[in-house]
Each structure stands twice: as C-alpha cells, then as structure tokens.
Scaffold this motif. Structure first.
Motif, PDB file in Angstrom:
ATOM      1  N   GLN A 146       0.825  -1.205   0.000  1.00 40.63           N
ATOM      2  CA  GLN A 146       0.000   0.000   0.000  1.00 40.63           C
ATOM      3  C   GLN A 146       0.860   1.256   0.000  1.00 40.63           C
ATOM      4  O   GLN A 146       0.538   2.244  -0.672  1.00 40.63           O
ATOM      5  CB  GLN A 146      -0.917   0.001   1.228  1.00 40.63           C
ATOM      6  N   LEU A 147       1.955   1.219   0.771  1.00 40.86           N
ATOM      7  CA  LEU A 147       2.850   2.378   0.795  1.00 40.86           C
ATOM      8  C   LEU A 147       3.481   2.625  -0.560  1.00 40.86           C
ATOM      9  O   LEU A 147       3.613   3.766  -1.017  1.00 40.86           O
ATOM     10  CB  LEU A 147       3.942   2.182   1.848  1.00 40.86           C
ATOM     11  N   LEU A 148       3.911   1.530  -1.220  1.00 42.86           N
ATOM     12  CA  LEU A 148       4.517   1.687  -2.545  1.00 42.86           C
ATOM     13  C   LEU A 148       3.531   2.311  -3.517  1.00 42.86           C
ATOM     14  O   LEU A 148       3.895   3.156  -4.338  1.00 42.86           O
ATOM     15  CB  LEU A 148       4.996   0.331  -3.056  1.00 42.86           C
ATOM     16  N   ASP A 149       2.269   1.883  -3.425  1.00 44.43           N
ATOM     17  CA  ASP A 149       1.251   2.447  -4.325  1.00 44.43           C
ATOM     18  C   ASP A 149       1.042   3.936  -4.075  1.00 44.43           C
ATOM     19  O   ASP A 149       0.729   4.688  -4.996  1.00 44.43           O
ATOM     20  CB  ASP A 149      -0.081   1.701  -4.139  1.00 44.43           C
ATOM     21  N   SER A 150       1.185   4.360  -2.823  1.00 45.76           N
ATOM     22  CA  SER A 150       0.990   5.777  -2.495  1.00 45.76           C
ATOM     23  C   SER A 150       2.287   6.573  -2.564  1.00 45.76           C
ATOM     24  O   SER A 150       2.297   7.757  -2.231  1.00 45.76           O
ATOM     25  CB  SER A 150       0.386   5.918  -1.089  1.00 45.76           C
ATOM     26  N   ARG A 151       3.397   5.902  -2.955  1.00 41.69           N
ATOM     27  CA  ARG A 151       4.700   6.546  -3.102  1.00 41.69           C
ATOM     28  C   ARG A 151       5.191   7.177  -1.797  1.00 41.69           C
ATOM     29  O   ARG A 151       5.688   8.301  -1.769  1.00 41.69           O
ATOM     30  CB  ARG A 151       4.648   7.593  -4.209  1.00 41.69           C
ATOM     31  N   THR A 152       5.007   6.469  -0.716  1.00 37.27           N
ATOM     32  CA  THR A 152       5.521   6.907   0.579  1.00 37.27           C
ATOM     33  C   THR A 152       6.503   5.876   1.104  1.00 37.27           C
ATOM     34  O   THR A 152       6.387   4.682   0.805  1.00 37.27           O
ATOM     35  CB  THR A 152       4.383   7.106   1.600  1.00 37.27           C
ATOM     36  N   LYS A 153       7.471   6.346   1.908  1.00 41.59           N
ATOM     37  CA  LYS A 153       8.533   5.471   2.395  1.00 41.59           C
ATOM     38  C   LYS A 153       8.135   4.742   3.663  1.00 41.59           C
ATOM     39  O   LYS A 153       8.239   3.520   3.759  1.00 41.59           O
ATOM     40  CB  LYS A 153       9.804   6.299   2.628  1.00 41.59           C
ATOM     41  N   ASP A 154       7.694   5.484   4.654  1.00 41.75           N
ATOM     42  CA  ASP A 154       7.288   4.876   5.908  1.00 41.75           C
ATOM     43  C   ASP A 154       6.272   5.783   6.582  1.00 41.75           C
ATOM     44  O   ASP A 154       6.146   6.968   6.253  1.00 41.75           O
ATOM     45  CB  ASP A 154       8.480   4.610   6.826  1.00 41.75           C
ATOM     46  N   VAL A 155       5.529   5.232   7.533  1.00 41.14           N
ATOM     47  CA  VAL A 155       4.447   5.973   8.163  1.00 41.14           C
ATOM     48  C   VAL A 155       4.213   5.430   9.565  1.00 41.14           C
ATOM     49  O   VAL A 155       4.347   4.226   9.812  1.00 41.14           O
ATOM     50  CB  VAL A 155       3.150   5.897   7.322  1.00 41.14           C
ATOM     51  N   ILE A 156       3.860   6.339  10.472  1.00 37.90           N
ATOM     52  CA  ILE A 156       3.377   5.980  11.810  1.00 37.90           C
ATOM     53  C   ILE A 156       2.017   6.647  11.976  1.00 37.90           C
ATOM     54  O   ILE A 156       1.889   7.867  11.829  1.00 37.90           O
ATOM     55  CB  ILE A 156       4.318   6.471  12.920  1.00 37.90           C
ATOM     56  N   ILE A 157       0.988   5.841  12.280  1.00 42.25           N
ATOM     57  CA  ILE A 157      -0.364   6.356  12.499  1.00 42.25           C
ATOM     58  C   ILE A 157      -0.793   5.940  13.897  1.00 42.25           C
ATOM     59  O   ILE A 157      -0.841   4.749  14.211  1.00 42.25           O
ATOM     60  CB  ILE A 157      -1.367   5.821  11.455  1.00 42.25           C
ATOM     61  N   VAL A 158      -1.101   6.936  14.739  1.00 42.54           N
ATOM     62  CA  VAL A 158      -1.470   6.671  16.129  1.00 42.54           C
ATOM     63  C   VAL A 158      -2.881   7.202  16.368  1.00 42.54           C
ATOM     64  O   VAL A 158      -3.170   8.361  16.013  1.00 42.54           O
ATOM     65  CB  VAL A 158      -0.480   7.334  17.103  1.00 42.54           C
ATOM     66  N   PRO A 159      -3.762   6.388  16.956  1.00 42.83           N
ATOM     67  CA  PRO A 159      -5.118   6.880  17.246  1.00 42.83           C
ATOM     68  C   PRO A 159      -5.112   7.895  18.392  1.00 42.83           C
ATOM     69  O   PRO A 159      -4.291   7.812  19.305  1.00 42.83           O
ATOM     70  CB  PRO A 159      -5.885   5.609  17.635  1.00 42.83           C
ATOM     71  N   LEU A 160      -6.021   8.835  18.311  1.00 47.07           N
ATOM     72  CA  LEU A 160      -6.218   9.811  19.390  1.00 47.07           C
ATOM     73  C   LEU A 160      -7.363   9.314  20.260  1.00 47.07           C
ATOM     74  O   LEU A 160      -8.509   9.239  19.813  1.00 47.07           O
ATOM     75  CB  LEU A 160      -6.561  11.188  18.809  1.00 47.07           C
ATOM     76  N   ARG A 161      -7.044   8.953  21.497  1.00 45.16           N
ATOM     77  CA  ARG A 161      -8.034   8.364  22.385  1.00 45.16           C
ATOM     78  C   ARG A 161      -8.379   9.351  23.496  1.00 45.16           C
ATOM     79  O   ARG A 161      -7.499   9.917  24.135  1.00 45.16           O
ATOM     80  CB  ARG A 161      -7.537   7.055  22.981  1.00 45.16           C
ATOM     81  N   SER A 162      -9.687   9.525  23.692  1.00 47.57           N
ATOM     82  CA  SER A 162     -10.198  10.336  24.786  1.00 47.57           C
ATOM     83  C   SER A 162     -11.065   9.428  25.647  1.00 47.57           C
ATOM     84  O   SER A 162     -12.205   9.136  25.309  1.00 47.57           O
ATOM     85  CB  SER A 162     -11.019  11.519  24.260  1.00 47.57           C
ATOM     86  N   GLY A 163     -10.502   8.951  26.750  1.00 47.60           N
ATOM     87  CA  GLY A 163     -11.212   7.962  27.546  1.00 47.60           C
ATOM     88  C   GLY A 163     -11.282   6.657  26.782  1.00 47.60           C
ATOM     89  O   GLY A 163     -10.271   6.122  26.315  1.00 47.60           O
ATOM     90  N   SER A 164     -12.479   6.143  26.604  1.00 46.11           N
ATOM     91  CA  SER A 164     -12.661   4.891  25.857  1.00 46.11           C
ATOM     92  C   SER A 164     -12.981   5.142  24.390  1.00 46.11           C
ATOM     93  O   SER A 164     -13.109   4.194  23.615  1.00 46.11           O
ATOM     94  CB  SER A 164     -13.797   4.074  26.492  1.00 46.11           C
ATOM     95  N   ALA A 165     -13.111   6.390  24.004  1.00 50.52           N
ATOM     96  CA  ALA A 165     -13.487   6.723  22.624  1.00 50.52           C
ATOM     97  C   ALA A 165     -12.260   7.144  21.827  1.00 50.52           C
ATOM     98  O   ALA A 165     -11.311   7.716  22.352  1.00 50.52           O
ATOM     99  CB  ALA A 165     -14.524   7.844  22.615  1.00 50.52           C
ATOM    100  N   THR A 166     -12.297   6.844  20.526  1.00 52.36           N
ATOM    101  CA  THR A 166     -11.259   7.280  19.593  1.00 52.36           C
ATOM    102  C   THR A 166     -11.817   8.447  18.799  1.00 52.36           C
ATOM    103  O   THR A 166     -12.846   8.317  18.133  1.00 52.36           O
ATOM    104  CB  THR A 166     -10.843   6.145  18.653  1.00 52.36           C
ATOM    105  N   VAL A 167     -11.136   9.591  18.876  1.00 56.49           N
ATOM    106  CA  VAL A 167     -11.660  10.796  18.237  1.00 56.49           C
ATOM    107  C   VAL A 167     -10.987  11.103  16.915  1.00 56.49           C
ATOM    108  O   VAL A 167     -11.463  11.951  16.156  1.00 56.49           O
ATOM    109  CB  VAL A 167     -11.525  12.008  19.176  1.00 56.49           C
ATOM    110  N   GLY A 168      -9.878  10.435  16.596  1.00 55.45           N
ATOM    111  CA  GLY A 168      -9.185  10.697  15.340  1.00 55.45           C
ATOM    112  C   GLY A 168      -7.823  10.032  15.334  1.00 55.45           C
ATOM    113  O   GLY A 168      -7.546   9.116  16.114  1.00 55.45           O
ATOM    114  N   THR A 169      -6.960  10.483  14.428  1.00 49.69           N
ATOM    115  CA  THR A 169      -5.596   9.951  14.339  1.00 49.69           C
ATOM    116  C   THR A 169      -4.627  11.088  14.068  1.00 49.69           C
ATOM    117  O   THR A 169      -4.994  12.133  13.520  1.00 49.69           O
ATOM    118  CB  THR A 169      -5.459   8.915  13.203  1.00 49.69           C
TER     119      THR A 169
END
Length: 840
Positions: free
Chosen positions: A333-356
């Motif tokens: 998937q990264l090769l298709d998007s022409r990106t080298k590496d990625v870190i994606i971390v969820p934003l958690r508020s209590g028990s809910a995830t509000v974004g990344t």
C-alpha cells in the motif's frame, strides 16, 4: 567531522553550483600547497593502514540534526590527525577521499548529496593541508607541531560545518542562529578526537604496545561519546515534548491547534508530512489537515493510504509501516501511495477514539521510523487527544455562549453583537430592522400537551422563521417564546410588509401527532437609525412594540416614543407600588350598583386607587399590570378584599346590607389555594358569602383552557357570587358561558355608552341581555351615563346599572355623603327594614 546527509531536492541547482565551487576550491588549494610535489601518497603500508582507519572511523558516526537537516559526527579526526603527521598532502587527501567515497557510496542514494559530500571532503582536507604547509613541517617531538596539527583539524571542522550550514540555508531558506550555535558544539567533539589522535601518535613513538591501552581508551571514549549523544537526544526530545504540550494547550484556547500541532510534530519526528484526521462526529465536520516540509500553511490532503488511517481509528491501535516494519500487504500500500514509511497513532479520549495523528516519510535516505519514534508519537498522541478535546470543548462553549440549546439558533447575546456590527455600516437609504416575534398560546400547548410539545413548537417556529427570512438576515431566539430577526431593508414600509409576510408564513398549522396547532405571533419592529443606534435599545424597543402589537388586530406594531414612556413609567412604579402597599397608601373606592327596575342601591364595586406622590393618580391599568409582573398582585387583591369585607360587615351591622364586588385576575383563578384563603377571610370578617361578588376578567388563556374551572367551582361552593366582567370585548362565547359556574354577566361600558346613538351597540346589548336571560343569569350594564340609556336598559329587562349617571367611584367618606344626599329611606308593607332608593 560534519557532513550533509539529508538535502531537499527542491533547489538542486543551487546545491550543484555550491558543489562545483567546493571541487574548484579543493583543486586550487591543493595546487597552491607548496608541499605538493607530484602524486605521492607516502609509504604504501602506512597509507593503507591510515586509509583503513579513516574508513572505519567514517563508518562509525553519530547523527545530529540542524533544523530539518542532519549533521554526522564521527571519530575520523583521530586517524586524520595521525595522517597529517606521517603522510604527504596528497596521501592525506587520497586516504580521506577513499574513506568518504566508499562509505557514502553505501549510505547515500541521492547523487546530489553524494557528490556534495565527496567535494566537501576534498575541499576541507585541502584546507587542513594548507594550514600544515603554512606552519609546518609537523614533527611529533615538537609541541608547536601539535598546535599546528590541532589547528588544521579545527580549520577543517569549521570549514565543513559552515559549508553544510550554507547548503542547508540554500535548501530550506534559512538556518536559525540558535540551531547553528547549538550544533556548533560538535566542533568540540572533533577537536577532542584530534587530541586523542595526538596522544596515540606520541605513545606509538615510544612503543607499538601502546596501541593496546590506546585502543581500549578509544573504545571507551567512543562508547561515552555515543551515550552522551543519546542523552543529548533524549533531553532534546523532552524539551520538545514540553514545548509541544505548552503550545497545543495555548493553541487549543486560541483556535490554532492544527497549525501549531502539526508543524511541531513534523519537526519532532523529522518527518516530511504530519497529518491530523478527525472524522465527522455530531455537528463537527471531518477534519483532514497536513503539514508538509518546506510548505507554509496546511494542506487538505494526506499522502498515506486512507485505509491505514481508518484501520488505526477502528482498531484503536498504532499502525507502523516501513521498509523493515509492517507486513507485505501494508508495504505494498505504501509503494502504491509513493511513501517510504508511516506511523499512524489513534487519538483516544477515555474509551473513545476521536481521530488519528500520523507522520509520513522520515527525512534522510539512511533514516526510517523506529521503535523510539513510535513511542514518541504515542506520547504526542496522548497530548494531542487532550488538546483536541479541549479545543472542541472551547468551541462548544463558544457555540453555546452564542446559540440557543433548544432551536440551535443564535441567542440574545449573538443578536446584540450582530446588531452592533450592522449599525456600524449602512448604505444610503437603508435601514437596519429589528423584528421581535412573540409566539401566542405557548402556555396552552405546555399545559395541554406537555412541555415537550411546547419545545417542538418553538423549534418548528424557529425553522419556519429561518426558512422564510430573507437571505443575509439573522434569526435568533431571544426569550422563552420570543424570536428576533435582524435584516437590512430599503425603508420602514418594507420592514412592516416583511413582518406581515413572515407572520402569515408562521400561521400555517403545525402537525403534532393527530393534532394540528394553529400558531399565531405578534410582531414588534424597531428601526435604525429612527429608533436608536444602541443594540440593547433597539431590541428593547422592538420588544415594547411587540407587547403593544398583542393588543391590535393587525398584530404588527412599529415602535413609537409613546410606547416607551408608558413602559418606563410602569418600570419606575414597580418599587413605589411595593412601598405603597406596605405603607397602606392605596385606597379602595366604591362605585354604586343600582337595581334598574326599582332604582334601588343594592351594592358597590370595590376599586383600588393610588395617588402617587410624584405622578398623582395612577391609572389602575398601569399599577395592576405592574403588580402582575412584579408578584404584587396577591397583596393588591388581599388589600381590596379586606377593605370590601370590612365595609360590608359595617353595612350589615347598621341594618342596611350592601353587596360588594371585587375584580379578580385570571392568574388568581389558577391558584388552588385561593378558595381556602377566601373562606378564611369570609370567616374572619363574618361576611355572608352571598354578599360578595367576584368579577372575572376575560382573558384568552382563561377562555381557551379548563384550568380555572376547579377553582371557580370551589368558589361557587363557598356561596359567593361569580360574575363575568367586560363581557363582549374579550374571547367569550356561548360555550364559554355554558361551562363557567357564574351567576352574573357585566356588559362592557363601550357598548352601553354607544347604544343610544349606535344601532350596532344597541343590538349587541340587547343580544347579551337576551342571552343572559336564556342562561338564567343576571345582567349588569356598566357605563350608564344618561337617562336615555337607563330607559333603554329598563325596556330590555337589564337587571343592574352602574355608571357616572349614578355616581363615579367614591372614597368611603364621600360614599357616605353621597348616600345622605342622593337617597331616601323607604318602608315597605310588612317590612320594617330600611331600604335606600335613588332620588330621581
């Protein structure tokens, strides 16, 4: 020694020009060196050993970053200083170039950076050789030579460092002086390594066995060097995290969270991109913003595949993909998007995830994201989640501060602000119009269908008004059942026409389950500049006009100064009325009631009167309205009832009983405690209930609901008489009379006064008399002012008359005088009681 390991290709042309300049400098400085005589590298064995040492030390390096670029520090100064002492200038240059060419051929994949580094090695080595040629030759036994050698190494370091800083400035636009000075500390490490090289050279001169302890020392120093660099790196990360926390906290309160957060996160992770993604939630739309290296502002797109972002959001876990991280499918998937590496971390508020939050493409060919970067990103995400929630909380509070929770419309505070802005700029011939709409009958809906239905009604009125309002106008809810509209119009006539149009639009029946509600509104208008410029004043005057509109058939009223003077006067009377009741300054006057057929005085109506110290006699309609709005109505009613019962008791005691009539407000009739209270008063004053008549004033809310009926029935059960006051002017009907447990109807004075000259009024009075007789009710005619009117009433069969023809309302003392002057005693057969009869 410093070397460039991450250069943006954005301005490669400038980089190539600088590289060519370095090559020319390397050649020129070598040519002018007086110690260069032909191509000789010195003893072959010694050359190979030192070239290998340079190669190994060049490979063992520590990376230090300047802004968005990386500086590489290595212990190459140790073998380089030795080479300066034992090899000719060409040998030093060639050995240094071999080490750089081999190492960077393996590390660098960018030809621009590769050639630049090779040119930099050649030019800086030529500078060092020139220093040695100028102050040499170098001899290990002479301290002066030590200083020359160390100076040559320092000159090499400074030259290389400045060249790297210059290229960084060319590529990224500038280098901050703070970053330049902080990273200049690497020069000290290079000079320390050169001193170690000098010590090694001195020891070797004594015995080759000195290499053993020196090698151990070099390893210890290298390890300590690495630990110190790691400490510096960790300390820098802590500082950056602290600054990030402070910055996002401040940005959240100022509404600049995304801009501040992403620029700092991208810099901390040395990434090309940093992205914040908040999916749509409730009234919050989707947010997708990206900060890119070298680009000012934020982009509304992200380079990483959206599927990875959704996966991190859905699963609530970190997603890391790179050349050595993640599975094959994700790397594809990264090769298709022409990106080298990625870190994606969820934003958690209590028990809910509000974004990344994510970082993409670690800067530098030899760098990728690793476990330490993941840990740092997760720490950043925890701070970011709190900042996002705080930012949304601030936004929510700001929204709530300016909007009504029920309808979602702007509230009174927002309307005041909008009016203030609108009156500042006005086109010629244009007026700023403020229209206030009051929803009629909301209390009935709340009482009959519940407050939930009332809320639905208000929400629907808000929607209809917003839909029908002209473009560019502002609709707000400014009170419980009041809405306001701010709009620019060509003139006041246009504003009135708009008010009527909107009122008609709101009159369309509103469905509620199986019921359909007919909703009506009254509209008040105030215009800038005619009626003021202050926002509060305009809104207040529109509200006053709205209050006046309720008493008109058109239900649309433009403000005029007469409305304000009446309102202001009533407001000033509020405090005075309370004090007047406390001080017993209000009086009760009595107006005689005459049995028309017998011309006999049968009773009086009790009327409150107030002579103000400043305003003189105050109209009852004014102070009764003030009493209703200030909670003094109960005290006012108590005052009149007590005075009427006291006088009634006196008349009974003198043998000439008279009935007393007291007006009651519709509000009193929905008070379940009032019948018990009245019974206590009757007992206290020992007044027969049949001598007390309670007159009920008509009111729309009163006539359209059954709420007063239980109180009326309890009052009837006490034995008092009940009368409908001002019949014919309000909302009365046949069904109204049929439902109410009353014994009397009072015809309003406006019809009685005009019946002698107006056939319509005459017909109305006769119809009321006939209607009352049909229901078995007595009829009282108010406003009798002539003998002709009295004769007509007698001919119709009206029972009782009251008006100026007989007497105006009188104080008790004047009433006694009136009785003495206008009445005579009469005895009837078989009845020894004294009766009062009007003298005609």
């Amino acid at each position: 020694m410093g070397s460039l390991t991450s250069i943006s290709g954005r301005r490669a042309l400038y980089s190539w020009a600088f590289t060519v300049g370095l090559l020319v400098a390397a050649f020129g400085l070598t040519v002018v060196n007086p110690r260069v005589h032909g191509f000789t590298v010195g003893p072959v064995g010694l050359f190979v050993v030192l070239a290998g040492g340079l190669l190994l030390s060049q490979a063992a390096k520590l990376h230090i970053e300047i802004g968005r670029q990386n500086i590489t520090v290595s212990p190459i100064e140790i073998p380089f200083l030795i080479a300066l002492f034992v090899l000719p200038p060409v040998g030093v240059l060639v050995a240094r170039l071999i080490a750089g060419v081999v190492v960077y051929l393996w590390l660098s994949k960018d030809s621009t950076k590769y050639v630049f580094n090779v040119a930099l090695f050649a030019a800086s080595t030529a500078v060092a050789n020139l220093i040695v040629a100028a102050f040499g030759p170098l001899q290990i036994s002479q301290p002066r030579s030590w200083l020359v050698g160390l100076a040559a190494v320092l000159a090499l370091e400074i030259f290389a460092y400045l060249c790297v800083a210059a290229v960084v400035g060319i590529m990224q636009g500038s280098v901050s002086p703070g970053d330049l000075l902080r990273n200049a500390s690497s020069l000290l490490f290079g000079e320390a390594a050169a001193v170690i090289g000098l010590i090694m050279l001195l020891a070797i001169q004594v015995t080759l066995w000195a290499l053993v302890p020196l090698t151990a020392l070099a390893l210890i120093v290298a390890y300590g060097f690495r630990m110190y660099a790691r400490f510096i790196s960790e300390h820098q990360k802590l500082d950056e995290m602290y600054e990030l926390t402070r910055a996002v906290r401040q940005a959240a309160s100022e509404g600049e969270l995304a801009d501040i957060l992403l620029s700092r996160v991208r810099g901390m992770l040395r990434a090309e991109y940093a992205t914040l993604w908040l999916p749509a939630s409730g009234r919050y739309p989707e947010v997708l913003l990206t900060a890119k290296e070298g680009v000012r502002g934020l982009l509304d797109r992200a380079p990483a595949p959206a599927d990875l972002r959704r996966e991190a959001f859905a699963e609530g876990g970190t997603v890391v993909v790179g050349p050595k991280l993640g599975d094959d499918a994700r790397r594809a998937q990264l090769l298709d998007s022409r990106t080298k590496d990625v870190i994606i971390v969820p934003l958690r508020s209590g028990s809910a995830t509000v974004g990344t939050v994510e970082c993409v493409n670690r800067l530098g060919d030899v760098h990728q994201f690793g476990p330490a970067d993941v840990n740092q990103m997760e720490a950043i995400a925890s701070q970011t989640a709190a900042a996002v929630e705080n930012a949304r909380l601030v936004e929510r509070l700001r929204f709530d501060a300016y909007h009504d929770a029920l309808t979602g419309l702007p509230n009174r505070h927002r309307m005041i602000t909008a009016i203030e802005e609108a009156v500042k700029v006005r086109a010629p011939g244009e007026v700023v119009s403020v229209l206030v709409f009051d929803v009629d009958g909301l209390r009935d809906v709340n009482d009959s269908l519940g407050h939930g239905a009332g809320d639905q009604l208000l929400a629907e009125v808000g929607k209809r008004l917003q839909s029908a309002a002209p473009a560019g106008s502002l609709v707000s809810r400014v009170g419980g059942d009041e809405f306001a509209l701010l709009v620019r119009m060509p003139g006041i006539d246009d504003a009135v026409a708009l008010a009527r149009e909107l009122r008609t639009a709101l009159q369309e029946p509103m469905p509620f389950g199986n019921a359909r509600l007919d909703v009506d509104t009254a509209v008040g208008l105030a215009i800038h500049p005619d009626h003021g410029s202050e926002p509060e004043v305009l809104l207040q005057r529109a509200d006053l006009a709205n209050l006046a509109a309720k008493g008109t058939q058109a239900a649309v009223q433009v403000f005029n100064l007469g409305l304000e003077s009446s309102s202001v006067r009533r407001l000033g009377l509020a405090g005075d009325l309370r004090r007047a009741i406390d001080a017993a300054e209000l009086e009760v006057h009595f107006q005689p009631k005459i049995a028309i057929g017998r011309r006999e005085l049968i009773g009086v109506e009790c009327l409150a009167r107030w002579k103000h110290a400043t305003h003189g006699w105050v109209s009852p309609s004014d102070f009764v309205a003030v009493a209703e709005h200030t909670g003094q109505l109960g005290r006012l009613t108590d005052l009149v009832l007590r005075e009427g019962m006291r006088r009634c008791r006196e008349w009974v005691d003198t043998g000439h009983p008279l009935t007393v009539a007291v007006n009651l407000s519709p509000r009193t009739l929905v008070d379940p405690v009032f019948p018990s209270y009245l019974q206590e008063l009757l007992t206290e004053y020992d007044v027969p209930p049949e001598l007390l008549t309670l007159e009920i004033t008509e009111d729309r809310n009163f006539s359209d609901t059954d709420r007063p009926l239980p109180t009326l029935r309890r009052l009837r059960d006490t034995g008092v008489r009940l009368s409908v006051d001002d019949f014919g002017t309000g909302y009365s009907s046949l069904s109204y009379l049929r439902r109410l447990p009353v014994q009397e109807v009072k015809i309003d004075r406006t019809f009685v006064q005009g019946m002698a000259t107006d056939d319509g009024d005459y017909a109305i009075v006769r119809a009321v008399v006939d209607l009352a007789r049909h229901f078995g009710l007595e009829v009282v005619a108010e406003g009798v002012e002539s003998e002709l009117a009295l004769s007509q009433l007698e001919e119709m069969g009206c029972d009782i008359g009251q008006g100026f023809y007989f007497s105006r309302p009188l104080s008790y003392e004047r009433l006694v005088a009136w009785l003495a002057a206008r009445t005579e005693l009469a005895e009837s057969a078989g009845d020894s009681s004294r009766r009062l009869r009007v003298v005609t």
